[in-house]
Write a protein that holds these residues in place. Structure first.
Motif, short mmCIF file in Angstrom:
data_model
loop_
_atom_site.label_atom_id
_atom_site.label_comp_id
_atom_site.label_asym_id
_atom_site.label_seq_id
_atom_site.Cartn_x
_atom_site.Cartn_y
_atom_site.Cartn_z
N CYS A 183 0.85 -1.20 0.00
CA CYS A 183 0.00 0.00 0.00
C CYS A 183 0.88 1.25 0.00
N GLY A 184 0.35 2.32 -0.53
CA GLY A 184 0.98 3.65 -0.41
C GLY A 184 2.40 3.67 -0.95
N THR A 185 3.27 4.26 -0.17
CA THR A 185 4.67 4.40 -0.57
C THR A 185 5.32 3.04 -0.83
N ALA A 186 4.97 2.05 -0.01
CA ALA A 186 5.55 0.71 -0.20
C ALA A 186 5.14 0.16 -1.56
N SER A 191 6.18 -3.84 3.39
CA SER A 191 5.51 -3.03 4.40
C SER A 191 6.52 -2.52 5.42
N GLN A 192 6.47 -1.24 5.69
CA GLN A 192 7.34 -0.68 6.73
C GLN A 192 6.92 -1.25 8.07
N SER A 193 5.65 -1.10 8.42
CA SER A 193 5.17 -1.47 9.76
C SER A 193 4.99 -2.97 9.92
N THR A 205 0.02 -3.47 8.21
CA THR A 205 -1.03 -2.90 7.36
C THR A 205 -2.08 -3.99 7.07
N VAL A 246 4.81 10.21 9.96
CA VAL A 246 3.79 9.48 9.19
C VAL A 246 4.22 9.34 7.72
N ALA A 247 4.86 10.37 7.20
CA ALA A 247 5.33 10.29 5.81
C ALA A 247 6.55 9.36 5.76
N SER A 248 6.45 8.34 4.95
CA SER A 248 7.55 7.37 4.87
C SER A 248 8.69 7.95 4.04
N LEU A 290 2.43 11.90 -3.73
CA LEU A 290 1.84 11.40 -2.47
C LEU A 290 2.45 12.14 -1.28
N LYS A 291 3.79 12.25 -1.31
CA LYS A 291 4.47 12.90 -0.19
C LYS A 291 3.99 14.33 -0.02
N GLU A 303 0.23 14.46 1.26
CA GLU A 303 -0.10 13.99 2.61
C GLU A 303 0.37 14.94 3.71
N VAL A 330 -1.76 1.59 9.18
CA VAL A 330 -3.20 1.48 8.90
C VAL A 330 -3.65 0.05 9.17
O1 M6R Z 1 3.56 0.22 6.96
P1 M6R Z 1 3.31 0.13 5.49
O2 M6R Z 1 4.56 0.25 4.68
O3 M6R Z 1 2.56 -1.13 5.10
O4 M6R Z 1 2.40 1.35 5.14
C1 M6R Z 1 1.90 1.56 3.86
C2 M6R Z 1 1.32 2.95 3.69
O5 M6R Z 1 0.29 3.15 4.64
C3 M6R Z 1 2.38 4.04 3.85
O6 M6R Z 1 3.45 3.86 2.98
C4 M6R Z 1 1.74 5.43 3.61
O7 M6R Z 1 1.37 5.53 2.26
C5 M6R Z 1 2.71 6.55 4.01
N1 M6R Z 1 2.06 7.49 4.87
C6 M6R Z 1 3.28 7.28 2.84
O8 M6R Z 1 4.17 8.28 3.23
#
Ligand code: M6R
Length: 362
Positions: free
Chosen positions: A53-56, A100-102, A105, A151-153, A237-238, A241, A359
């Motif tokens: 999702c998102g940046t990933a 995924s960073q976290s 998700t 929050v911004a990756s 996106l960056k 957001e 998320v």
């Molecule tokens: O933890 P995740 O990498 O799975 O999260 C995915 C997105 O929610 C995350 O990259 C989001 O788009 C960031 N806020 C972007 O900067």
């Protein structure tokens, strides 16, 4: 805890040369790559499906270009919230890869569970290794970015790209797609990245000046071609957001299929174009924008600025970088631009409205 920076995001942007250097030191041994991937052999797969999702997700789109071009391997990329409900067939000999960073998700985790028992192997590229996605994967590739609070990756994105690039090289090696000396050349280029990132970061003041002007715009377009296309998506996106400015990323070639109608002198158009094989094509799209009074910010290297900088509203010059690695380096000016635009607007940079770092609900 912010290491003298005003925001976590600024700290995390600044940390990138160090964390990336550390990740490389960990994964590069002598003249080869050592990923913690026992038994992973890309000769076993005909196809990779990457879901995030998102940046990933944008990191996956960049990786698609690498896997296809360097390893000759078919890659499909999907956003997890669509993938999980679409009932996509997963043919045999498919590697399913989740980024995924976290690692928490909800949609990405559900997509992973969908692939269980269908894909030949389930791997994940993760920052938080004590996480659900890591636990449920057959194979975990840590990005080693350290805690990301904003929050911004930012640093997670460049570290995801780094691990995905190493994985693409491994895929190329496993599938005997590398010419004599090619791996060494790629690794040598990777080792130069932290230094190049320091050059990019040193331009923070120039970027801040441009960002001040960008922060006054209502709409901003980002354009890129090839592996710079997903960077355009990431830049947009960056910016949206954290600064709440409406921004869209497009493949340069798509401009004349619609978005050029938006161009007038109030819309900054940010063109990300290192001098690669696609440079001339991107420049001709850029000239179409300028012919309609568009304000172009060209982000390029010294050669690109000499060749095409004239007539641009502003130019930001990045050091020269081997083509494949440009998306990693050009992420930095995109992050800095969003950061400084948000600071200029006075938004809550680390905790933008309506957003959560992780998320965990769909
Ligand atoms: O933890 P995740 O990498 O799975 O999260 C995915 C997105 O929610 C995350 O990259 C989001 O788009 C960031 N806020 C972007 O900067």
């Amino acid at each position: 805890e912010k290491g003298g920076h005003r925001h976590f995001m600024a700290k995390e942007i600044a940390e990138q040369p160090t964390v990336l250097g550390d990740a490389l030191a960990h994964y590069l041994r002598g003249d080869g790559i050592e990923l913690p991937a026992p038994g992973l052999d890309f000769a076993d797969f005909d196809r990779v499906v990457m879901v995030a999702c998102g940046t990933a997700n944008y990191a996956c789109v960049v990786a698609k270009y690498w896997f296809e071009q360097i390893a000759g391997l078919t890659v499909e990329v999907d956003i997890a919230s669509e993938f999980r409900y679409r009932e996509p067939p997963i043919p045999p000999r498919t590697l399913a890869l989740f980024v995924s960073q976290s690692g928490e998700t909800a949609d990405t985790l559900a997509a992973l569970r969908y692939c269980e028992g269908k894909a030949s192997r389930i791997a994940s590229v993760i920052n938080v290794t004590e996480s659900s996605i890591a636990r449920e994967s057959d194979l975990v590739l840590p990005i080693r970015a350290g805690a990301e609070i904003g929050v911004a990756s930012t640093k997670a994105f460049t570290c995801q790209l780094t691990v995905l690039f190493l994985l693409a090289l491994k895929a190329a090696a496993d599938r005997s797609r590398l010419e004599e000396g090619e791996l060494e050349e790629h690794l040598e280029a990777m080792r130069r990245l932290p230094g190049l990132m320091n050059f990019a970061l040193a331009q923070s003041t120039e970027v801040a000046a441009v960002a001040k002007a960008v922060s006054e715009a209502r709409d901003v377009l980002f354009l890129g071609r090839g592996s710079m296309f997903p960077l355009a998506l990431e830049g947009a996106l960056k910016l949206k957001e954290i600064s709440y400015i409406h921004a869209e990323g497009y493949a340069s070639g798509e401009l004349k299929h619609g978005p050029i109608a938006l161009v007038d002198k109030t819309v900054p158009v940010i063109v990300m174009a290192p001098t690669d094989g696609l440079f001339d094509k991107t420049v001709s799209n850029m000239q179409e924008v300028m012919a309609r009074g568009g304000k172009v910010l060209l982000i390029t290297d010294p050669e690109g600025a000499r060749a095409a900088g004239e007539g641009c509203w502003k130019t930001l010059i990045m050091p020269e970088v081997p083509g494949a690695l440009a998306p990693i380096l050009y992420a930095l000016p995109a992050q800095l631009l969003a950061y400084h635009a948000a600071v200029a607007k006075g938004t809550d940079v680390d905790q933008p409205r309506n957003l959560a770092k992780s998320v965990t609900v769909e």
